[in-house]
Design an enzyme around this catalytic site. Structure first.
Site, mmCIF file in Angstrom:
data_model
loop_
_atom_site.group_PDB
_atom_site.id
_atom_site.type_symbol
_atom_site.label_atom_id
_atom_site.label_comp_id
_atom_site.label_asym_id
_atom_site.label_seq_id
_atom_site.Cartn_x
_atom_site.Cartn_y
_atom_site.Cartn_z
ATOM 1 N N ARG A 12 6.780 57.215 56.382
ATOM 2 C CA ARG A 12 7.618 56.300 57.161
ATOM 3 C C ARG A 12 7.106 56.213 58.592
ATOM 4 N NH1 ARG A 12 13.763 58.077 56.430
ATOM 5 N NH2 ARG A 12 14.130 55.985 57.246
ATOM 6 N N ALA A 83 5.248 65.059 61.479
ATOM 7 C CA ALA A 83 6.678 65.202 61.162
ATOM 8 C C ALA A 83 7.463 65.661 62.388
ATOM 9 C CB ALA A 83 6.863 66.191 60.024
ATOM 10 N N ILE A 85 11.758 65.499 64.311
ATOM 11 C CA ILE A 85 13.153 65.065 64.312
ATOM 12 C C ILE A 85 13.683 65.077 65.739
ATOM 13 C CG2 ILE A 85 13.592 65.944 61.987
ATOM 14 C CD1 ILE A 85 15.085 68.299 63.310
ATOM 15 N N THR A 86 14.807 64.421 65.948
ATOM 16 C CA THR A 86 15.542 64.503 67.208
ATOM 17 C C THR A 86 16.971 64.946 66.933
ATOM 18 O OG1 THR A 86 16.162 62.163 67.078
ATOM 19 C CG2 THR A 86 14.178 62.709 68.349
ATOM 20 N N ASP A 88 19.514 64.808 69.828
ATOM 21 C CA ASP A 88 19.686 64.602 71.264
ATOM 22 C C ASP A 88 21.086 64.950 71.741
ATOM 23 O OD1 ASP A 88 17.130 63.636 71.072
ATOM 24 O OD2 ASP A 88 17.652 61.538 71.440
ATOM 25 N N TYR A 147 13.691 68.400 72.333
ATOM 26 C CA TYR A 147 12.565 67.583 71.866
ATOM 27 C C TYR A 147 11.391 67.669 72.841
ATOM 28 C CZ TYR A 147 10.103 63.397 70.166
ATOM 29 O OH TYR A 147 9.172 62.524 69.669
ATOM 30 N N PRO A 177 2.407 59.202 72.032
ATOM 31 C CA PRO A 177 2.876 57.820 72.033
ATOM 32 C C PRO A 177 4.030 57.637 73.016
ATOM 33 C CG PRO A 177 2.788 58.736 69.800
ATOM 34 C CD PRO A 177 2.689 59.871 70.761
ATOM 35 N N GLY A 178 4.099 56.438 73.574
ATOM 36 C CA GLY A 178 5.308 56.042 74.280
ATOM 37 C C GLY A 178 6.290 55.474 73.281
ATOM 38 N N ILE A 180 7.442 53.194 70.514
ATOM 39 C CA ILE A 180 6.766 52.468 69.446
ATOM 40 C C ILE A 180 7.813 51.738 68.602
ATOM 41 C CG2 ILE A 180 5.172 52.674 67.497
ATOM 42 C CD1 ILE A 180 3.978 53.548 70.204
#
Length: 240
Positions: A12, A83, A85-86, A88, A147, A177-178, A180
């Site tokens: 994904r 892989a 996850i967040t 937050d 994170y 990456p910023g 995306i």
């Protein structure tokens, strides 16, 4: 015989783009996923890329899963630790469970993915490792202490592995990456998305395929002298 590439979280988002790009480049790709059987099956049906289910946060599951990949496809020579996850929350509201879940997946999960493969790379005198970090591991982010800590830690893993692996022709690099245009980002309210884009000098979100093309170069023979580096792909939003 084509090189075997393992992409964690590879069915994904950015991971799927990486899996497809590497397959098109001639690699034999194995993509891992954690829980969405339906999405993984659809991805395999669409691409022909084998998917394997395990939780990267668990070392024994990772070790067993990697052993199955190697039994099916051959020795893993390319690893993309993607892989993540967040969970937050502002720090004063963050729970120990939220902290631990993210650490276990995003940081320890990188160790669990690379460690079982590392001896084979050293023995064969070849390996390519790319860890997908984040702009927020470079600059920090409100409500992402967990994170950001993991993504900053991933950069330390890469720099250290590069020094240990260089003489064995093993490279380890990171991509940060910023923002995306993945399903997760596109699912946020339009006003929030517009506020994110307003902070990006390029005036747009990045595309998963842009990250995938960086991966393809970093794992190639042409990139053999690039080791311990961090590639920022954020549309000029942040400079280190």
């Amino acid at each position: 015989m084509s090189r075997v590439a393992l992409v964690t979280g590879g069915s994904r988002g950015i991971g799927a783009a990486i899996s497809k790009e590497l397959k098109e480049a001639g690699y034999t790709v194995a993509a891992t996923y954690a829980g969405n059987d339906e999405a993984a099956a659809a991805f395999t049906a669409e691409t022909g890329i084998k998917t394997y289910k395990w939780n990267v946060a668990d070392y024994e599951s990772s070790k067993a899963g990697i052993a199955q990949v190697e039994a099916d496809l051959g020795p893993v020579e390319v690893v993309i630790a993607n892989a993540g996850i967040t969970r937050d929350a502002p720090f004063h509201k963050m729970t120990p469970d939220q902290w631990k879940e993210v650490i276990d997946t995003n940081l320890t999960g990188v160790f669990n993915t690379i460690h079982p493969i590392w001896p084979g790379m050293r023995e064969r005198k070849f390996g390519r490792i790319v860890v997908i970090s984040s702009i927020n591991g470079q600059k920090g982010q409100f409500a992402q202490v967990n994170y950001a800590a993991t993504k900053a830690g991933d950069l330390g893993i890469v720099k250290s592995l590069a020094q240990e692996g260089a003489r064995a022709n093993i490279t380890a690099n990171a991509i940060c990456p910023g923002y995306i245009g993945t399903d997760m980002v596109m699912a946020v309210p339009e006003k929030v998305r517009e506020s994110i884009i307003a902070q990006i000098p390029a005036g747009r979100l990045g595309e998963p395929e842009e990250i995938a093309r960086i991966v393809k170069f970093l794992v190639s023979d042409d990139a053999g002298f690039i080791n311990g580096s961090t590639v920022s792909a954020n549309g000029a939003q942040f400079f280190v």
